[in-house]
Enzyme design. Structure first.
Site, PDB file in Angstrom:
ATOM      1  N   CYS A   1       0.837  -1.205   0.000  1.00  0.00           N
ATOM      2  CA  CYS A   1       0.000   0.000   0.000  1.00  0.00           C
ATOM      3  C   CYS A   1       0.868   1.248   0.000  1.00  0.00           C
ATOM      4  O   CYS A   1       0.602   2.212  -0.728  1.00  0.00           O
ATOM      5  CB  CYS A   1      -0.927  -0.004   1.215  1.00  0.00           C
ATOM      6  SG  CYS A   1      -2.106   1.376   1.256  1.00  0.00           S
TER       7      CYS A   1
ATOM      8  N   CYS B   1      -6.525  -3.795   6.578  1.00  0.00           N
ATOM      9  CA  CYS B   1      -7.659  -2.871   6.505  1.00  0.00           C
ATOM     10  C   CYS B   1      -8.787  -3.388   5.629  1.00  0.00           C
ATOM     11  O   CYS B   1      -9.956  -3.084   5.872  1.00  0.00           O
ATOM     12  CB  CYS B   1      -7.190  -1.501   6.024  1.00  0.00           C
ATOM     13  SG  CYS B   1      -6.629  -1.442   4.299  1.00  0.00           S
TER      14      CYS B   1
END
Length: 366
Positions: A101, A199
């Site tokens: 990410c 997440c």
């Protein structure tokens, strides 16, 4: 300086943006919408891209008096981070989605868009420090507090992006200090719990997420001799070093616990064995990202190497050869999984990182 502040909706990014304002920068806040299901709500303190987080980020921007925007990066996130996560598990490796990410979203898509819009840098709430080295170049260093240090997941960003980044929390002595500062600034999220886990796996059930995306793929569990000792629903659900969740019908002959020692995706087979088989002292890595131009390639270099996001640094000698990295550890370590990052340090300074491609025990090693 025109600064784009990444506001996740948490206390760290809010205080980082506030400190960027205090430093005299012209700051604009942006929240990255990473979930394709924007109606999805967070479970406990998991995640960092839920609809509640976007609202918290907006309130923080209002309190700081800075412009605020929401950028939809869900397509980039799905195509890079989530797709990589699935592909790595399918290939028998154990990925770190936070590293991907930072590489593909926070310091690629976000920064590239910001630069295209005229911003000079991106400020985030990561705990790490950027310093000017004696050689004249910028260096990435550990945060002042090892407990919160996030340099491990930032090592992949590369030198060019490092020059466009600000980490205002790098010198913070503790998270409690940041929470107190947030409260003093009137930021309502000063007591908000930290996000954790992956997440995009809202319920924390990684195995369930993989099963829903990849489907059941029954296969065999073999011991180190090749004898069948159990069955599984998909080799992608396992990682090297795993002990729990094997559901073996009987214990080993000596009664000792068994661990996953190898995953063979081509045959959908999981290999288990005693803990001794997990000990390695030589690691190979690929896809090297090197931040230290003053540290030459092709030469052994004493360093410390961190093999997990919250792991201990291990003394080692590293050799960088083009896109490859060889790590020779001073002592054996257990459960090194292909797909994770090996981050190389010289003291607090990050020299570079590589994706672990293999690990072994050297012949004749004690």
């Amino acid at each position: 300086m025109q600064v784009l502040a990444a506001l996740s909706g948490g206390v760290d990014s809010a205080v980082a943006a506030a400190r960027a304002v205090d430093a005299g920068h012209d700051v604009v806040g942006v929240h990255m919408a990473l979930s394709r299901s924007r109606a999805e709500h967070r479970t406990g303190s998991r995640g960092c891209c839920s609809i509640e987080d976007a609202s918290d980020a907006r309130r923080a921007a209002d309190t700081l008096g800075i412009p605020f925007y929401v950028w939809d990066l869900s397509e980039e996130f799905e195509e890079t981070v989530v797709a990589d996560f699935l592909a790595e598990y399918e290939a028998g490796r154990t990925p770190n989605p936070c590293v991907r990410c930072n590489e593909h979203v926070k310091f690629s898509s976000l920064l590239d868009r910001g630069i295209a819009l005229g911003f000079d840098a991106v400020a985030t709430g990561h705990y790490a420090r950027i310093e000017r080295g004696g050689h004249g170049g910028l260096e990435l260093h550990r945060a002042a507090t090892m407990e919160k240090d996030q340099s491990y997941v930032l090592a992949v960003m590369g030198a060019e992006r490092l020059a466009r980044s600000l980490f205002p929390l790098g010198d913070a002595p503790s998270k409690d200090v940041i929470r107190a500062e947030a409260a003093a600034r009137g930021l309502s999220l000063s007591e908000k719990p930290d996000s954790y886990d992956i997440c995009f796996v809202a319920d924390g059930d990684t195995a369930g997420f993989l099963r829903r995306r990849l489907g059941d793929r029954p296969g065999e569990i073999l011991d180190e001799t090749g004898a069948k000792v159990g069955e599984h629903a998909g080799s992608y659900q396992f990682t090297v070093g795993q002990r729990k969740g094997l559901r073996l019908p009987r214990p080993a002959a000596d009664g000792a616990p068994r661990y996953v020692t190898e995953i063979r995706p081509e045959s959908n087979t999981v290999i288990v064995g005693p803990s001794a088989l997990l000990s390695v002292d030589e690691i190979s890595g690929t896809d090297v990202v090197w931040l230290a131009d003053d540290v030459p390639a092709h030469q052994p270099h004493p360093a410390t190497v961190q093999l997990r996001a919250h792991g201990e640094p291990h003394p080692a000698v590293v050799v960088r050869e083009g896109d490859g990295l060889t790590v020779t550890l001073d002592q054996t370590v257990r459960g090194v999984a292909a797909g994770q990052s090996a981050v190389v340090y010289d003291g607090t300074r990050v020299l570079g990182q590589a994706t672990i491609s293999g690990a072994r025990r050297r012949e004749g090693a004690a």
